[in-house]
Design a protein around this motif. Structure first.
Motif, PDB file in Angstrom:
ATOM      1  N   UNK A 234       0.820  -1.215   0.000  1.00 24.21           N
ATOM      2  CA  UNK A 234       0.000   0.000   0.000  1.00 24.21           C
ATOM      3  C   UNK A 234       0.850   1.260   0.000  1.00 24.21           C
ATOM      4  N   UNK A 235       1.980   1.209   0.667  1.00 23.94           N
ATOM      5  CA  UNK A 235       2.862   2.371   0.724  1.00 23.94           C
ATOM      6  C   UNK A 235       3.565   2.614  -0.611  1.00 23.94           C
ATOM      7  N   UNK A 236       3.933   1.538  -1.292  1.00 21.62           N
ATOM      8  CA  UNK A 236       4.737   1.657  -2.512  1.00 21.62           C
ATOM      9  C   UNK A 236       3.892   1.858  -3.761  1.00 21.62           C
ATOM     10  N   UNK A 240      -4.353   1.724  -7.469  1.00 23.30           N
ATOM     11  CA  UNK A 240      -5.234   0.968  -6.578  1.00 23.30           C
ATOM     12  C   UNK A 240      -4.793  -0.489  -6.458  1.00 23.30           C
ATOM     13  N   UNK A 241      -5.144  -1.109  -5.349  1.00 27.66           N
ATOM     14  CA  UNK A 241      -4.821  -2.515  -5.105  1.00 27.66           C
ATOM     15  C   UNK A 241      -6.109  -3.291  -4.866  1.00 27.66           C
ATOM     16  N   UNK A 242      -6.068  -4.587  -5.149  1.00 23.10           N
ATOM     17  CA  UNK A 242      -7.272  -5.416  -5.120  1.00 23.10           C
ATOM     18  C   UNK A 242      -6.996  -6.707  -4.355  1.00 23.10           C
ATOM     19  N   UNK A 268      -9.784   0.933   0.371  1.00 26.21           N
ATOM     20  CA  UNK A 268     -10.716   1.966  -0.084  1.00 26.21           C
ATOM     21  C   UNK A 268     -10.006   3.309  -0.244  1.00 26.21           C
ATOM     22  N   UNK A 269      -9.113   3.621   0.682  1.00 35.82           N
ATOM     23  CA  UNK A 269      -8.353   4.869   0.608  1.00 35.82           C
ATOM     24  C   UNK A 269      -7.549   4.932  -0.688  1.00 35.82           C
ATOM     25  N   UNK A 270      -7.079   3.767  -1.156  1.00 35.08           N
ATOM     26  CA  UNK A 270      -6.305   3.708  -2.389  1.00 35.08           C
ATOM     27  C   UNK A 270      -7.194   3.445  -3.616  1.00 35.08           C
TER      28      UNK A 270
END
Length: 412
Positions: A234-236, A240-242, A268-270
Protein backbone atom coordinates in the motif's frame (compact mmCIF):
# COMPACT_ATOMS: atom_id res chain seq x y z
CA UNK A 1 -45.74 -14.51 -13.23
CA UNK A 2 -45.06 -13.21 -16.73
CA UNK A 3 -46.66 -9.87 -15.87
CA UNK A 4 -44.61 -9.67 -12.71
CA UNK A 5 -41.42 -10.31 -14.66
CA UNK A 6 -42.34 -7.63 -17.19
CA UNK A 7 -43.00 -5.21 -14.35
CA UNK A 8 -39.59 -5.96 -12.89
CA UNK A 9 -38.00 -5.26 -16.26
CA UNK A 10 -39.85 -1.95 -16.43
CA UNK A 11 -38.65 -0.91 -12.95
CA UNK A 12 -35.10 -2.07 -13.59
CA UNK A 13 -34.59 -0.97 -17.19
CA UNK A 14 -36.20 2.49 -17.13
CA UNK A 15 -34.09 4.84 -14.98
CA UNK A 16 -36.75 7.54 -15.23
CA UNK A 17 -39.57 5.38 -13.90
CA UNK A 18 -41.01 6.25 -10.50
CA UNK A 19 -40.51 2.64 -9.38
CA UNK A 20 -36.72 2.74 -9.80
CA UNK A 21 -36.27 3.42 -6.08
CA UNK A 22 -38.61 0.64 -4.97
CA UNK A 23 -37.57 -1.13 -1.79
CA UNK A 24 -36.80 -4.60 -3.14
CA UNK A 25 -36.66 -6.01 0.41
CA UNK A 26 -40.48 -5.87 0.43
CA UNK A 27 -40.89 -8.25 -2.53
CA UNK A 28 -42.23 -11.75 -2.08
CA UNK A 29 -39.72 -14.59 -2.29
CA UNK A 30 -40.96 -15.56 -5.76
CA UNK A 31 -40.80 -11.98 -7.06
CA UNK A 32 -37.33 -11.49 -5.63
CA UNK A 33 -36.08 -14.70 -7.21
CA UNK A 34 -37.40 -13.64 -10.63
CA UNK A 35 -35.82 -10.21 -10.34
CA UNK A 36 -32.48 -11.65 -9.18
CA UNK A 37 -32.36 -13.90 -12.24
CA UNK A 38 -33.25 -11.01 -14.56
CA UNK A 39 -30.49 -8.85 -13.07
CA UNK A 40 -27.92 -11.68 -13.28
CA UNK A 41 -28.63 -12.34 -16.95
CA UNK A 42 -28.61 -8.68 -17.97
CA UNK A 43 -25.69 -7.39 -15.89
CA UNK A 44 -22.01 -8.08 -16.52
CA UNK A 45 -20.75 -10.30 -13.69
CA UNK A 46 -17.00 -10.37 -13.14
CA UNK A 47 -15.57 -12.96 -10.76
CA UNK A 48 -12.08 -12.21 -9.47
CA UNK A 49 -10.74 -15.73 -9.14
CA UNK A 50 -11.43 -19.27 -10.37
CA UNK A 51 -9.02 -22.21 -10.36
CA UNK A 52 -10.36 -23.95 -13.48
CA UNK A 53 -6.97 -23.99 -15.30
CA UNK A 54 -5.31 -26.27 -12.75
CA UNK A 55 -8.37 -28.55 -12.80
CA UNK A 56 -7.96 -28.86 -16.57
CA UNK A 57 -4.23 -29.46 -16.11
CA UNK A 58 -4.84 -32.26 -13.58
CA UNK A 59 -7.56 -33.93 -15.63
CA UNK A 60 -5.47 -33.89 -18.82
CA UNK A 61 -2.19 -34.77 -17.06
CA UNK A 62 -0.76 -31.49 -18.26
CA UNK A 63 -1.12 -32.38 -21.95
CA UNK A 64 -1.98 -29.20 -23.84
CA UNK A 65 -3.20 -31.30 -26.78
CA UNK A 66 -5.69 -33.30 -24.72
CA UNK A 67 -9.35 -32.44 -25.17
CA UNK A 68 -11.23 -30.98 -22.21
CA UNK A 69 -15.00 -30.67 -22.54
CA UNK A 70 -15.63 -27.27 -20.97
CA UNK A 71 -18.58 -26.49 -23.20
CA UNK A 72 -20.97 -29.12 -21.77
CA UNK A 73 -22.25 -29.55 -18.22
CA UNK A 74 -19.76 -31.44 -16.06
CA UNK A 75 -20.34 -33.51 -12.94
CA UNK A 76 -17.13 -32.31 -11.30
CA UNK A 77 -15.88 -28.84 -10.43
CA UNK A 78 -17.78 -25.60 -10.02
CA UNK A 79 -17.84 -24.11 -13.52
CA UNK A 80 -18.36 -25.06 -17.13
CA UNK A 81 -19.86 -23.08 -20.00
CA UNK A 82 -23.43 -24.26 -19.31
CA UNK A 83 -23.38 -23.39 -15.62
CA UNK A 84 -21.69 -20.04 -16.29
CA UNK A 85 -24.44 -19.08 -18.73
CA UNK A 86 -27.18 -20.26 -16.35
CA UNK A 87 -25.80 -18.11 -13.55
CA UNK A 88 -25.07 -15.05 -15.65
CA UNK A 89 -21.34 -14.99 -14.95
CA UNK A 90 -19.61 -13.22 -17.84
CA UNK A 91 -15.94 -12.77 -16.94
CA UNK A 92 -14.47 -15.30 -14.51
CA UNK A 93 -10.78 -14.56 -14.01
CA UNK A 94 -8.81 -17.71 -14.76
CA UNK A 95 -6.20 -18.22 -12.04
CA UNK A 96 -2.83 -19.33 -13.38
CA UNK A 97 -2.05 -21.01 -10.06
CA UNK A 98 1.51 -21.98 -9.13
CA UNK A 99 1.59 -24.31 -6.09
CA UNK A 100 4.18 -23.32 -3.52
CA UNK A 101 5.94 -26.66 -4.03
CA UNK A 102 7.27 -25.30 -7.35
CA UNK A 103 9.28 -22.78 -5.36
CA UNK A 104 11.40 -25.74 -4.24
CA UNK A 105 11.35 -27.94 -7.33
CA UNK A 106 11.58 -25.23 -10.01
CA UNK A 107 9.47 -25.09 -13.17
CA UNK A 108 7.12 -22.29 -12.05
CA UNK A 109 7.37 -20.29 -15.27
CA UNK A 110 6.90 -23.39 -17.41
CA UNK A 111 3.75 -24.39 -15.51
CA UNK A 112 2.37 -20.86 -15.89
CA UNK A 113 2.99 -20.97 -19.64
CA UNK A 114 1.18 -24.31 -19.92
CA UNK A 115 -1.85 -23.13 -17.93
CA UNK A 116 -2.09 -19.97 -20.06
CA UNK A 117 -2.12 -22.11 -23.21
CA UNK A 118 -4.87 -24.28 -21.73
CA UNK A 119 -7.07 -21.23 -21.13
CA UNK A 120 -6.38 -19.91 -24.62
CA UNK A 121 -7.31 -23.30 -26.07
CA UNK A 122 -10.83 -22.94 -24.64
CA UNK A 123 -11.28 -19.72 -26.63
CA UNK A 124 -9.80 -21.10 -29.86
CA UNK A 125 -11.83 -24.33 -29.60
CA UNK A 126 -15.18 -22.55 -29.14
CA UNK A 127 -14.72 -19.04 -30.64
CA UNK A 128 -18.47 -18.64 -31.09
CA UNK A 129 -18.98 -18.95 -27.33
CA UNK A 130 -15.74 -17.96 -25.56
CA UNK A 131 -13.19 -15.17 -25.97
CA UNK A 132 -10.07 -14.00 -24.20
CA UNK A 133 -10.23 -10.58 -22.49
CA UNK A 134 -7.41 -8.20 -21.59
CA UNK A 135 -9.30 -5.03 -20.63
CA UNK A 136 -12.68 -3.82 -19.38
CA UNK A 137 -13.60 -2.90 -22.95
CA UNK A 138 -12.86 -6.45 -24.10
CA UNK A 139 -15.27 -7.78 -21.49
CA UNK A 140 -17.95 -5.25 -22.39
CA UNK A 141 -17.60 -5.99 -26.11
CA UNK A 142 -17.68 -9.74 -25.53
CA UNK A 143 -20.81 -9.33 -23.40
CA UNK A 144 -22.55 -7.47 -26.23
CA UNK A 145 -21.64 -10.35 -28.56
CA UNK A 146 -22.92 -12.97 -26.12
CA UNK A 147 -19.43 -14.37 -25.48
CA UNK A 148 -18.03 -15.64 -22.19
CA UNK A 149 -14.83 -13.71 -21.40
CA UNK A 150 -11.78 -15.42 -19.91
CA UNK A 151 -9.41 -12.82 -18.43
CA UNK A 152 -6.35 -14.24 -16.64
CA UNK A 153 -4.38 -13.59 -13.47
CA UNK A 154 -1.34 -15.34 -11.99
CA UNK A 155 -1.76 -16.73 -8.48
CA UNK A 156 1.67 -16.76 -6.80
CA UNK A 157 4.43 -14.51 -8.09
CA UNK A 158 6.73 -17.53 -7.93
CA UNK A 159 5.80 -17.75 -11.63
CA UNK A 160 8.22 -14.91 -12.40
CA UNK A 161 10.98 -16.82 -10.57
CA UNK A 162 13.88 -14.42 -9.81
CA UNK A 163 13.65 -12.33 -12.99
CA UNK A 164 11.85 -8.97 -12.92
CA UNK A 165 11.61 -9.10 -16.74
CA UNK A 166 9.12 -11.95 -16.39
CA UNK A 167 6.49 -9.53 -15.06
CA UNK A 168 6.38 -7.88 -18.48
CA UNK A 169 6.72 -11.28 -20.17
CA UNK A 170 3.50 -12.46 -18.51
CA UNK A 171 1.72 -9.16 -19.07
CA UNK A 172 2.43 -9.58 -22.76
CA UNK A 173 1.03 -13.12 -22.52
CA UNK A 174 -2.27 -11.65 -21.32
CA UNK A 175 -1.91 -11.77 -17.54
CA UNK A 176 -3.75 -8.84 -15.97
CA UNK A 177 -3.24 -9.41 -12.25
CA UNK A 178 -0.76 -11.20 -10.05
CA UNK A 179 -1.32 -12.54 -6.54
CA UNK A 180 1.97 -11.84 -4.82
CA UNK A 181 2.22 -15.04 -2.74
CA UNK A 182 0.32 -18.23 -2.06
CA UNK A 183 0.86 -20.85 0.66
CA UNK A 184 4.51 -20.08 1.43
CA UNK A 185 6.76 -17.03 1.59
CA UNK A 186 8.40 -16.51 -1.80
CA UNK A 187 11.00 -14.19 -3.31
CA UNK A 188 8.50 -11.33 -3.42
CA UNK A 189 7.12 -11.35 0.11
CA UNK A 190 5.52 -13.16 3.02
CA UNK A 191 2.43 -15.38 2.89
CA UNK A 192 -0.40 -15.27 5.42
CA UNK A 193 -0.27 -19.09 5.54
CA UNK A 194 3.43 -19.13 6.51
CA UNK A 195 4.68 -18.22 9.98
CA UNK A 196 8.29 -17.75 8.86
CA UNK A 197 8.09 -14.00 8.12
CA UNK A 198 11.07 -14.47 5.84
CA UNK A 199 11.20 -10.84 4.76
CA UNK A 200 9.10 -9.08 7.39
CA UNK A 201 6.84 -7.88 4.56
CA UNK A 202 7.84 -7.23 0.96
CA UNK A 203 11.37 -8.18 -0.04
CA UNK A 204 13.54 -5.69 -1.90
CA UNK A 205 12.81 -7.72 -5.04
CA UNK A 206 9.10 -7.54 -4.18
CA UNK A 207 9.22 -3.75 -4.00
CA UNK A 208 10.61 -3.69 -7.53
CA UNK A 209 7.89 -6.12 -8.65
CA UNK A 210 5.17 -3.81 -7.29
CA UNK A 211 6.66 -0.83 -9.14
CA UNK A 212 6.92 -2.85 -12.34
CA UNK A 213 3.29 -3.95 -12.06
CA UNK A 214 2.29 -0.29 -11.67
CA UNK A 215 4.32 0.60 -14.76
CA UNK A 216 2.66 -2.06 -16.86
CA UNK A 217 -0.87 -1.62 -15.56
CA UNK A 218 -0.99 -5.07 -13.97
CA UNK A 219 -3.40 -5.33 -11.04
CA UNK A 220 -1.70 -6.07 -7.70
CA UNK A 221 -3.63 -8.80 -5.88
CA UNK A 222 -3.12 -8.63 -2.11
CA UNK A 223 -4.93 -11.87 -1.26
CA UNK A 224 -2.70 -14.41 0.52
CA UNK A 225 -0.11 -11.95 1.85
CA UNK A 226 0.61 -11.01 5.49
CA UNK A 227 -0.62 -7.75 6.94
CA UNK A 228 2.95 -6.42 6.99
CA UNK A 229 3.35 -7.28 3.33
CA UNK A 230 0.04 -5.61 2.55
CA UNK A 231 1.01 -2.32 4.16
CA UNK A 232 4.34 -2.36 2.33
CA UNK A 233 2.43 -2.77 -0.94
CA UNK A 234 0.00 0.00 0.00
CA UNK A 235 2.86 2.37 0.72
CA UNK A 236 4.74 1.66 -2.51
CA UNK A 237 1.96 1.22 -5.07
CA UNK A 238 0.89 4.34 -6.93
CA UNK A 239 -2.16 2.50 -8.26
CA UNK A 240 -5.23 0.97 -6.58
CA UNK A 241 -4.82 -2.52 -5.11
CA UNK A 242 -7.27 -5.42 -5.12
CA UNK A 243 -7.94 -8.46 -2.96
CA UNK A 244 -9.33 -10.70 -5.72
CA UNK A 245 -10.54 -13.48 -3.41
CA UNK A 246 -10.65 -12.60 0.28
CA UNK A 247 -13.43 -12.17 2.81
CA UNK A 248 -13.85 -10.15 6.01
CA UNK A 249 -11.65 -11.03 8.98
CA UNK A 250 -14.06 -9.72 11.60
CA UNK A 251 -16.20 -12.82 10.87
CA UNK A 252 -13.15 -15.10 11.33
CA UNK A 253 -10.94 -13.46 14.00
CA UNK A 254 -7.26 -14.35 13.72
CA UNK A 255 -7.53 -15.67 10.16
CA UNK A 256 -4.94 -13.46 8.43
CA UNK A 257 -5.90 -14.80 5.01
CA UNK A 258 -9.07 -12.67 5.29
CA UNK A 259 -8.78 -8.88 5.32
CA UNK A 260 -9.08 -6.83 8.51
CA UNK A 261 -11.19 -3.70 8.77
CA UNK A 262 -7.97 -1.66 8.79
CA UNK A 263 -6.90 -3.27 5.52
CA UNK A 264 -10.36 -2.75 3.98
CA UNK A 265 -10.14 0.92 4.89
CA UNK A 266 -6.68 1.22 3.36
CA UNK A 267 -7.84 -0.52 0.16
CA UNK A 268 -10.72 1.97 -0.08
CA UNK A 269 -8.35 4.87 0.61
CA UNK A 270 -6.31 3.71 -2.39
CA UNK A 271 -9.49 3.43 -4.51
CA UNK A 272 -9.18 -0.36 -4.68
CA UNK A 273 -11.48 -3.33 -4.17
CA UNK A 274 -12.22 -6.28 -1.87
CA UNK A 275 -13.71 -9.18 -3.84
CA UNK A 276 -15.54 -11.47 -1.41
CA UNK A 277 -14.69 -15.16 -1.67
CA UNK A 278 -17.13 -18.02 -1.09
CA UNK A 279 -15.38 -20.82 0.86
CA UNK A 280 -17.12 -21.76 4.11
CA UNK A 281 -13.98 -21.34 6.22
CA UNK A 282 -13.64 -17.75 4.93
CA UNK A 283 -17.25 -16.92 5.73
CA UNK A 284 -17.99 -18.47 9.12
CA UNK A 285 -15.86 -19.10 12.22
CA UNK A 286 -17.80 -22.17 13.39
CA UNK A 287 -17.36 -23.75 9.98
CA UNK A 288 -13.65 -22.89 9.98
CA UNK A 289 -13.18 -24.45 13.42
CA UNK A 290 -14.98 -27.65 12.41
CA UNK A 291 -13.02 -27.85 9.18
CA UNK A 292 -9.72 -27.50 11.06
CA UNK A 293 -10.64 -30.31 13.43
CA UNK A 294 -11.63 -32.57 10.55
CA UNK A 295 -8.42 -31.78 8.68
CA UNK A 296 -6.27 -32.55 11.74
CA UNK A 297 -8.00 -35.91 12.23
CA UNK A 298 -7.68 -36.86 8.57
CA UNK A 299 -3.96 -35.97 8.44
CA UNK A 300 -3.39 -38.24 11.44
CA UNK A 301 -5.54 -41.03 9.98
CA UNK A 302 -3.74 -40.91 6.63
CA UNK A 303 -0.37 -41.17 8.36
CA UNK A 304 -1.51 -44.10 10.49
CA UNK A 305 -2.83 -45.94 7.43
CA UNK A 306 0.04 -45.00 5.12
CA UNK A 307 -2.34 -43.41 2.61
CA UNK A 308 -2.56 -40.11 0.71
CA UNK A 309 -5.55 -37.89 0.02
CA UNK A 310 -5.74 -39.22 -3.54
CA UNK A 311 -6.10 -42.90 -2.61
CA UNK A 312 -9.66 -44.19 -3.25
CA UNK A 313 -9.83 -45.71 0.24
CA UNK A 314 -8.87 -42.36 1.74
CA UNK A 315 -11.41 -40.47 -0.37
CA UNK A 316 -14.19 -42.79 0.80
CA UNK A 317 -13.16 -42.42 4.43
CA UNK A 318 -12.90 -38.61 4.18
CA UNK A 319 -16.40 -38.35 2.69
CA UNK A 320 -17.91 -40.57 5.37
CA UNK A 321 -16.04 -38.99 8.28
CA UNK A 322 -16.73 -35.40 7.21
CA UNK A 323 -20.36 -35.86 6.18
CA UNK A 324 -22.11 -34.58 9.32
CA UNK A 325 -19.37 -32.69 11.14
CA UNK A 326 -19.54 -29.25 9.49
CA UNK A 327 -22.17 -26.65 10.42
CA UNK A 328 -24.32 -25.39 7.59
CA UNK A 329 -23.25 -22.15 5.89
CA UNK A 330 -25.72 -20.36 3.63
CA UNK A 331 -25.21 -18.04 0.65
CA UNK A 332 -26.60 -15.26 2.85
CA UNK A 333 -23.18 -15.22 4.57
CA UNK A 334 -21.62 -13.90 1.37
CA UNK A 335 -24.15 -11.06 1.40
CA UNK A 336 -23.27 -10.36 5.05
CA UNK A 337 -19.58 -10.00 4.17
CA UNK A 338 -20.44 -7.68 1.29
CA UNK A 339 -22.69 -5.67 3.57
CA UNK A 340 -19.91 -5.33 6.14
CA UNK A 341 -17.56 -3.81 3.57
CA UNK A 342 -20.30 -1.46 2.34
CA UNK A 343 -21.13 -0.27 5.85
CA UNK A 344 -17.44 0.22 6.62
CA UNK A 345 -16.23 2.05 3.48
CA UNK A 346 -19.12 2.35 1.00
CA UNK A 347 -20.62 0.58 -2.00
CA UNK A 348 -17.74 1.39 -4.38
CA UNK A 349 -15.13 -0.93 -2.87
CA UNK A 350 -16.57 -4.45 -2.97
CA UNK A 351 -16.93 -7.18 -5.61
CA UNK A 352 -17.10 -10.96 -6.05
CA UNK A 353 -14.21 -13.47 -6.10
CA UNK A 354 -15.56 -17.00 -5.67
CA UNK A 355 -12.39 -19.14 -5.66
CA UNK A 356 -14.48 -21.76 -7.47
CA UNK A 357 -12.50 -24.94 -8.14
CA UNK A 358 -10.12 -23.84 -5.39
CA UNK A 359 -12.01 -24.45 -2.15
CA UNK A 360 -13.23 -28.02 -2.64
CA UNK A 361 -16.47 -29.00 -0.94
CA UNK A 362 -16.53 -26.05 1.48
CA UNK A 363 -18.92 -23.87 -0.54
CA UNK A 364 -22.11 -22.63 1.14
CA UNK A 365 -25.62 -23.88 0.54
CA UNK A 366 -27.09 -22.07 -2.43
CA UNK A 367 -23.68 -21.30 -3.92
CA UNK A 368 -22.17 -24.59 -5.04
CA UNK A 369 -21.34 -23.64 -8.62
CA UNK A 370 -21.41 -20.91 -11.26
CA UNK A 371 -25.13 -21.35 -11.97
CA UNK A 372 -25.99 -19.90 -8.55
CA UNK A 373 -24.89 -16.23 -8.75
CA UNK A 374 -28.56 -15.13 -8.82
CA UNK A 375 -28.80 -16.41 -5.24
CA UNK A 376 -26.22 -13.82 -4.13
CA UNK A 377 -28.24 -11.09 -5.87
CA UNK A 378 -31.39 -12.36 -4.21
CA UNK A 379 -29.77 -12.07 -0.78
CA UNK A 380 -28.60 -8.53 -1.56
CA UNK A 381 -32.13 -7.59 -2.62
CA UNK A 382 -33.37 -8.89 0.75
CA UNK A 383 -30.97 -6.48 2.42
CA UNK A 384 -32.41 -3.60 0.41
CA UNK A 385 -29.65 -3.14 -2.17
CA UNK A 386 -30.71 -1.35 -5.34
CA UNK A 387 -30.09 -2.52 -8.88
CA UNK A 388 -27.43 0.18 -9.25
CA UNK A 389 -25.69 -1.09 -6.09
CA UNK A 390 -25.75 -4.66 -7.39
CA UNK A 391 -24.35 -3.64 -10.78
CA UNK A 392 -21.44 -1.99 -8.97
CA UNK A 393 -20.77 -5.14 -6.96
CA UNK A 394 -21.04 -7.37 -10.03
CA UNK A 395 -18.62 -5.46 -12.28
CA UNK A 396 -18.75 -1.67 -12.30
CA UNK A 397 -16.54 -1.32 -9.23
CA UNK A 398 -13.97 -3.66 -10.74
CA UNK A 399 -13.98 -1.86 -14.08
CA UNK A 400 -13.45 1.50 -12.31
CA UNK A 401 -10.46 0.13 -10.42
CA UNK A 402 -8.95 -1.61 -13.45
CA UNK A 403 -9.31 1.50 -15.60
CA UNK A 404 -7.66 3.62 -12.90
CA UNK A 405 -4.72 1.17 -12.79
CA UNK A 406 -4.42 1.42 -16.58
CA UNK A 407 -4.51 5.22 -16.31
CA UNK A 408 -1.68 5.21 -13.76
CA UNK A 409 0.38 3.03 -16.11
CA UNK A 410 -0.22 5.37 -19.06
CA UNK A 411 1.08 8.29 -17.00
CA UNK A 412 4.19 6.50 -15.74
Amino acid sequence: MILAALAFCFWACNPGSENTERDYSTLSDEERKELAMEIALNTIIVDGHMDLPLRIYNQTNGDINSAYDFINRQDEGNIDYVRAREGGVDAPFMAIYIPASYQETGGSKGLADTLIMMVEKLATTWPDKIAMAYSPDDIRNNFEKGLLSLPMGIENAAAIEDDIANVEYFFNKGIRYMTLTHGKDNLVGDSSYDDSETHGGLSEFGKEVVKEMNRLGMIIDVSHITDKTFFDVAEISGAPIVATHSSVRSFTPGFERNVSDEIIQKIAEKEGLVMITFGGSFLDQAYADANSEIRAHIVSWLEENNLTYRDPEAQAYIREYSADKKPSVHVSKVAEHIDHVVKLVGIDYVGLGSDFDGVGDTLPEGLKDASMYPNIIEELLKLGYSREDIEKICSKNFFRVWEKIMEVAEKS
